[in-house]
Design a protein around this motif. Structure first.
Motif: not given
Length: 234
Positions: A187-188, A217, A219, A228
């Motif tokens: 999920n990231e 980053s 997400e 994020s």
């Protein structure tokens, strides 16, 4: 006297002896007849027993014949070929299903990687492309694509940042030079982006482009992904 003397020579049987003799003979015949009847009954019983044994033996033979039954015919080559064909079809169907599932997983993973990469690229462009004449819309675009701590931090600094941009009449335009996934999870992801930025303001209308490198980053939230965190790296 004459009669008494002659009796021994001729062995004449007196009426009394004849009566006794006739009385004994029926008893003897009765005994013989009884013995014969018992023998006949025993013989009849033996014959009945033999008949029962024969009948039981026949029934056992018939039962054994029913249990054994006729021998089964061997499986023909046609049936063997059909069975082999069915097994092959089932195996191929299972293999096709597994390959299809693996293809689906691979395609979905590729879509997620492309989504993370696209969001990272767009996040870098949003941060480096700001026009003082459209500062409110540009800042709102950054907030709409942000989440987590980055959203909270930038929201707190948004108003002072817009005031500085408007006062300096600053304008910056970013261009993606290179981008790629540094790491990738369920999920990231982390995206490394190289950006060339041209900046101008009221005091210096023409400036040389500057190269920035960012670690962004990303997400995943539901069906979309957002920035994020943002780091500037040398």
């Amino acid at each position: 006297m004459a009669d008494d003397a002659a009796a021994p020579e001729g062995e004449v049987t007196t009426p009394t002896e004849e009566a006794e003799s006739s009385a004994v003979e029926p008893e003897s015949n009765a005994v013989e007849g009884g013995a014969g009847g018992e023998d006949t009954a025993a013989a009849a019983a033996a014959e009945d027993s033999d008949a029962d044994d024969i009948a039981d033996g026949a029934a056992d033979d018939a039962s054994g014949a029913e249990e054994v039954g006729p021998p089964r015919a061997p499986i023909s080559h046609v049936k063997l070929a059909l069975i082999a064909g069915l097994v092959a079809v089932v195996a191929l169907a299972g293999l096709a299903g597994w390959l299809g599932f693996r293809t689906y997983q691979s395609h979905r993973a590729e879509q997620e990687r492309n989504l993370f990469l696209q969001v990272g690229r767009q996040g870098a462009l949003n941060l480096t492309t700001i026009d003082w004449e459209h500062a409110d819309a540009d800042v709102q675009r950054i907030l709409d694509s942000a989440t987590g701590t980055f959203y909270d931090d930038f929201q707190q600094r948004a108003q002072p940042f817009m005031e500085v941009v408007k006062q300096a009449k600053s304008k910056s335009v970013g261009t993606i030079a290179e981008a790629g996934l540094e790491s990738y999870g369920d999920n990231e992801a982390r995206v490394l982006v190289a950006v060339n930025v041209k900046t101008s303001n009221a005091g210096a209308p023409e400036q040389q482009p500057r190269a920035w490198r960012m670690r962004i980053s990303v997400e995943k939230i539901g069906d979309e992904a957002k920035v994020s965190n943002v780091e500037f790296v040398p």
